[in-house]
Design an enzyme around this catalytic site. Structure first.
Site, short mmCIF file in Angstrom:
data_model
loop_
_atom_site.label_atom_id
_atom_site.label_comp_id
_atom_site.label_asym_id
_atom_site.label_seq_id
_atom_site.Cartn_x
_atom_site.Cartn_y
_atom_site.Cartn_z
N ARG A 71 0.85 -1.18 -0.01
CA ARG A 71 0.01 0.01 0.02
C ARG A 71 0.94 1.27 -0.30
O ARG A 71 0.69 2.22 0.50
CB ARG A 71 -0.89 0.05 1.12
CG ARG A 71 -1.89 -1.19 1.24
CD ARG A 71 -2.87 -0.76 2.34
NE ARG A 71 -3.83 -2.06 2.62
CZ ARG A 71 -5.04 -2.25 1.81
NH1 ARG A 71 -5.18 -1.60 0.67
NH2 ARG A 71 -5.68 -3.52 2.07
N ASP A 102 -8.79 2.03 -5.24
CA ASP A 102 -8.89 3.56 -5.44
C ASP A 102 -7.46 3.96 -5.22
O ASP A 102 -7.09 4.79 -5.83
CB ASP A 102 -9.81 3.97 -4.09
CG ASP A 102 -11.20 4.07 -4.76
OD1 ASP A 102 -11.62 3.89 -6.04
OD2 ASP A 102 -12.04 3.85 -3.94
N ASP A 128 -15.80 -1.69 -4.62
CA ASP A 128 -16.17 -0.33 -4.28
C ASP A 128 -15.58 0.92 -5.41
O ASP A 128 -15.69 2.05 -4.67
CB ASP A 128 -15.96 0.05 -2.63
CG ASP A 128 -14.47 0.06 -2.35
OD1 ASP A 128 -13.66 -0.41 -3.40
OD2 ASP A 128 -14.10 0.58 -1.37
N ARG A 161 -27.68 -21.62 18.61
CA ARG A 161 -27.11 -20.29 19.08
C ARG A 161 -27.39 -19.10 18.04
O ARG A 161 -27.70 -19.80 16.76
CB ARG A 161 -25.22 -20.49 19.00
CG ARG A 161 -24.96 -21.17 20.46
CD ARG A 161 -23.52 -21.83 20.15
NE ARG A 161 -23.04 -22.20 21.39
CZ ARG A 161 -21.74 -22.75 21.38
NH1 ARG A 161 -21.28 -23.21 20.25
NH2 ARG A 161 -21.20 -23.28 22.48
N MET A 168 -15.16 -8.72 5.67
CA MET A 168 -14.53 -7.41 5.30
C MET A 168 -15.12 -6.64 4.05
O MET A 168 -16.07 -6.98 3.79
CB MET A 168 -12.97 -7.79 4.77
CG MET A 168 -12.09 -8.36 6.09
SD MET A 168 -10.44 -7.91 5.55
CE MET A 168 -9.91 -9.13 4.39
N GLY A 169 -14.55 -5.57 3.54
CA GLY A 169 -15.17 -4.68 2.68
C GLY A 169 -15.17 -3.22 2.94
O GLY A 169 -15.71 -2.42 2.07
N ARG A 170 -14.20 -2.78 3.71
CA ARG A 170 -14.33 -1.45 4.35
C ARG A 170 -15.47 -0.72 4.54
O ARG A 170 -16.35 -1.27 4.96
CB ARG A 170 -13.37 -0.79 3.11
CG ARG A 170 -11.95 -0.17 3.63
CD ARG A 170 -11.40 0.65 2.82
NE ARG A 170 -10.16 0.05 2.10
CZ ARG A 170 -9.13 -0.13 2.73
NH1 ARG A 170 -8.88 0.47 4.22
NH2 ARG A 170 -7.95 -0.52 2.18
N GLU A 220 -17.53 -5.24 8.44
CA GLU A 220 -16.58 -4.95 9.25
C GLU A 220 -16.70 -2.99 9.26
O GLU A 220 -16.39 -2.53 10.27
CB GLU A 220 -15.19 -4.87 8.60
CG GLU A 220 -14.55 -4.44 7.54
CD GLU A 220 -13.21 -4.53 7.07
OE1 GLU A 220 -12.45 -4.92 7.78
OE2 GLU A 220 -13.10 -4.20 5.89
N ARG A 264 -21.92 -16.63 19.44
CA ARG A 264 -20.56 -16.56 19.17
C ARG A 264 -20.38 -15.71 18.02
O ARG A 264 -21.40 -15.43 17.04
CB ARG A 264 -20.18 -18.04 18.73
CG ARG A 264 -20.41 -19.06 19.88
CD ARG A 264 -19.31 -18.99 20.71
NE ARG A 264 -19.24 -19.94 21.76
CZ ARG A 264 -19.97 -19.99 22.92
NH1 ARG A 264 -20.78 -18.92 23.18
NH2 ARG A 264 -19.89 -20.90 23.86
N HIS A 270 -8.57 -12.02 6.44
CA HIS A 270 -7.95 -12.26 5.20
C HIS A 270 -8.05 -13.39 4.52
O HIS A 270 -7.42 -13.68 3.33
CB HIS A 270 -6.44 -11.79 5.48
CG HIS A 270 -6.08 -10.47 5.74
ND1 HIS A 270 -6.24 -9.83 6.87
CD2 HIS A 270 -5.70 -9.26 5.09
CE1 HIS A 270 -6.11 -8.74 7.03
NE2 HIS A 270 -5.78 -8.36 5.66
N GLN A 272 -10.41 -14.37 3.27
CA GLN A 272 -11.28 -13.90 1.91
C GLN A 272 -10.46 -13.45 0.92
O GLN A 272 -10.94 -13.42 -0.39
CB GLN A 272 -12.24 -12.87 2.21
CG GLN A 272 -13.33 -12.96 3.24
CD GLN A 272 -13.61 -11.86 4.16
OE1 GLN A 272 -14.88 -11.05 3.58
NE2 GLN A 272 -12.86 -11.36 4.86
#
Ligand code: F6P
Length: 340
Positions: A71, A102, A128, A161, A168-170, A220, A264, A270, A272
């Protein structure tokens, strides 16, 4: 032409398919490719390797990226920017293909603004990027999340339960949406909707009353409001690492407290991002990689190869990057169709 290629940002399945397509399409037309290592870091710090078809012949099915990723923001300082231009000149690079989300594409646009030939290929598991209907990586990542949800269904059912799966996905809820819809979750929490605790609890209670367990998918990026807890640290581009906020665990705790149903949570994180790309991602990445080279061959620069409907076309960087693409009202409406 001598074409440079790099993969930047979070890796995702399909990157190798895109690299392979760039190399083969270039070779088909008599051009050479040099691969820069670890995203923009490789251009800044002059780390590269030549890429011929034989080097990439068998990578279409492999996850990750054979070029490595990072990054790195290459325009963080004027000195870094100078290093980038110097590396490209040293390697006689006529044009660069930047494969990324992006941040990587924004750096590509900056290089194009500085007079270099650059085209982009959008990728991200987050789906995105504004200018494209879908990004590759998303289908693979969501398929992994779906598999996780199906496994959690078994154990949630056995133990009666509520189980929360955090994906994830920001700040975009695409992965959560796809996982929840395709996996038949009893409730899905997206960053695009305000957190509605009473509604969530109603659905959990109803699901438990009906079948003895409940499955909840949490993105997330959701905002649980002010709470004592973790704040994510930042990456090079200043993005908060959302996983550190542990919203899935918090939601599970709240479900147990409010409803009394034993709960639970699981975070696949990660996981993913790894593994072989799905058929859809392999084909999309291949089409986009080839299109990026086609754009350069047609003398076009400052564009991104995007999917519009069934076509892969070139659009200007500004159009591809105009905003962070969020889950829209139609999708949210479809999701809530299954709330009953
Ligand atoms: O942008 C892709 C992504 O996987 C996000 O979904 C996630 O928030 C982030 O990257 C994680 O970043 P890192 O790999 O730096 O921990």
């Amino acid at each position: 032409m001598r074409i440079g290629v790099l993969t930047g940002g979070g890796d995702c399945p399909g990157l190798n398919a895109a690299i392979r397509a760039v190399v083969y399409r270039a070779a088909q037309n008599g051009h050479e490719v040099v691969g820069f290592l670890d995203g923009w870091k490789g251009v800044r710090d002059d780390l590269s390797r030549p890429l011929a078809p034989a080097d990439v012949a068998d990578i279409v099915l492999r996850g990750g990226t054979v070029l490595g990723s990072s990054r790195t923001n290459p325009f963080k300082t004027p000195e870094d920017a100078e290093k980038v231009l110097a590396t490209l000149d040293r390697h006689h690079v006529d044009a660069l293909v930047t494969i990324g989300g992006d941040d990587t594409l924004t750096a590509g646009r900056e290089l194009a603004r500085r007079g270099r030939k650059v085209v982009g290929v959008p990728k991200t598991m987050d789906n995105d990027v504004a200018g494209t209907d879908w990004t590759f990586g998303f289908d693979s990542a969501s398929s992994v999340a779906l598999d996780a949800l199906e496994r959690l269904r078994d154990t949630a059912g056995s133990h009666h339960r509520a189980v929360v799966l955090e994906v994830m996905g920001r700040h975009a809820g695409w992965v959560a949406l796809a996982t929840g819809l395709a996996g038949g979750a009893d409730f899905t929490l997206l960053p695009e909707e305000p957190y509605d605790e009473p509604r969530l609890m109603d659905h959990v209670r109803a699901a438990v009353a009906r079948k003895g367990f409940a499955l909840v998918v949490v993105s997330e990026g959701i905002d649980l409001g002010p709470r004592k807890g973790n704040a994510g640290s930042g990456d090079q581009f200043g993005h908060e690492l959302l996983k550190e906020r542990e919203v899935g665990a918090e939601v599970a705790k709240r479900i147990e407290t409010v409803t009394g149903v034993e709960s639970r949570s699981a975070v696949i994180g990660h996981i993913q991002r790894g593994g072989a790309p799905t058929l859809f991602d392999r084909i999309l990445a291949t089409r986009m990689g080839a299109k990026a080279v086609d754009l350069l061959l047609a003398g076009r620069s400052g564009e991104v190869a995007v999917l519009r409907g069934a076509e892969v076309i070139g659009v200007p960087f500004d159009e591809a990057l105009r905003e962070n693409k969020k889950v829209g009202p139609d999708w949210i409406d479809l999701l809530h169709t299954f709330d009953a």
